[in-house]
Design a protein around this motif. Structure first.
Motif, short mmCIF file in Angstrom:
data_model
loop_
_atom_site.label_atom_id
_atom_site.label_comp_id
_atom_site.label_asym_id
_atom_site.label_seq_id
_atom_site.Cartn_x
_atom_site.Cartn_y
_atom_site.Cartn_z
N THR A 128 22.66 61.07 71.22
CA THR A 128 24.01 60.60 71.52
C THR A 128 24.33 60.86 72.99
O THR A 128 23.64 61.62 73.66
N SER A 134 37.25 58.89 75.73
CA SER A 134 36.93 58.52 74.35
C SER A 134 37.35 57.08 74.08
O SER A 134 38.28 56.57 74.69
N LYS A 138 36.56 58.18 69.31
CA LYS A 138 35.20 58.73 69.30
C LYS A 138 34.89 59.29 70.69
O LYS A 138 35.19 58.66 71.70
N GLU A 141 28.63 58.43 71.33
CA GLU A 141 28.05 57.26 70.71
C GLU A 141 26.54 57.38 70.74
O GLU A 141 25.98 58.14 71.53
#
Length: 145
Positions: A128, A134, A138, A141
């Protein structure tokens, strides 16, 4: 279903239809053919021209020949509809491996035609990266490789 010109792929129809369309790459046109049991959520075309279909059973269908179907172990229902499928060799060659890759969930499903009694599931982690700032709540990613 009649004979379908090769090579062809199955395309997902837009909203309001659950039936995929067949498209002839060589003729650059849609093909008027229907494969029983094939829907947008249970069909994955392969680059080799076959279509992996999961209905009440799981099988590879040759869209060029309605009688050419290769039965496979039943594919679990949890498989995502947006997957990529590929065959290691022609499906009539012993030991042919059918791969189904779930890119969003980083899962690969595979079985060997005529040898495996069930699909094997392999999870992988591509890592990730942080999202700064964000996005949609999130802060990480999956890496694109």
């Amino acid at each position: 279903m009649g004979r379908v010109p090769a090579p062809c792929i199955a395309l997902k129809h837009g909203a309001g239809s659950d039936k995929p369309a067949l498209f002839s790459i060589s003729e650059k046109t849609a093909i008027d053919a229907e494969i029983p049991g094939m829907t947008n959520s249970n069909a994955w075309p392969t680059p080799q021209g076959w279509i992996l279909i999961r209905d009440s059973t799981t099988f590879l269908q040759n869209p060029q020949d309605p009688d050419e179907k290769i039965h496979l172990p039943h594919l679990p229902e949890a498989v995502h509809s947006r997957c990529a499928s590929v065959l290691s060799v022609k499906p009539m060659i012993p030991g042919c491996v059918v791969l189904l890759v779930e890119p969003e969930d980083t899962i690969i499903w595979y079985c060997r035609i005529g040898q495996d009694e069930e699909w094997a599931r392999h999870e992988y982690d591509i890592g990730t990266q942080p999202l700064i700032p964000s996005v949609n709540g999130k802060d990480h990613e999956k890496l694109a490789e």
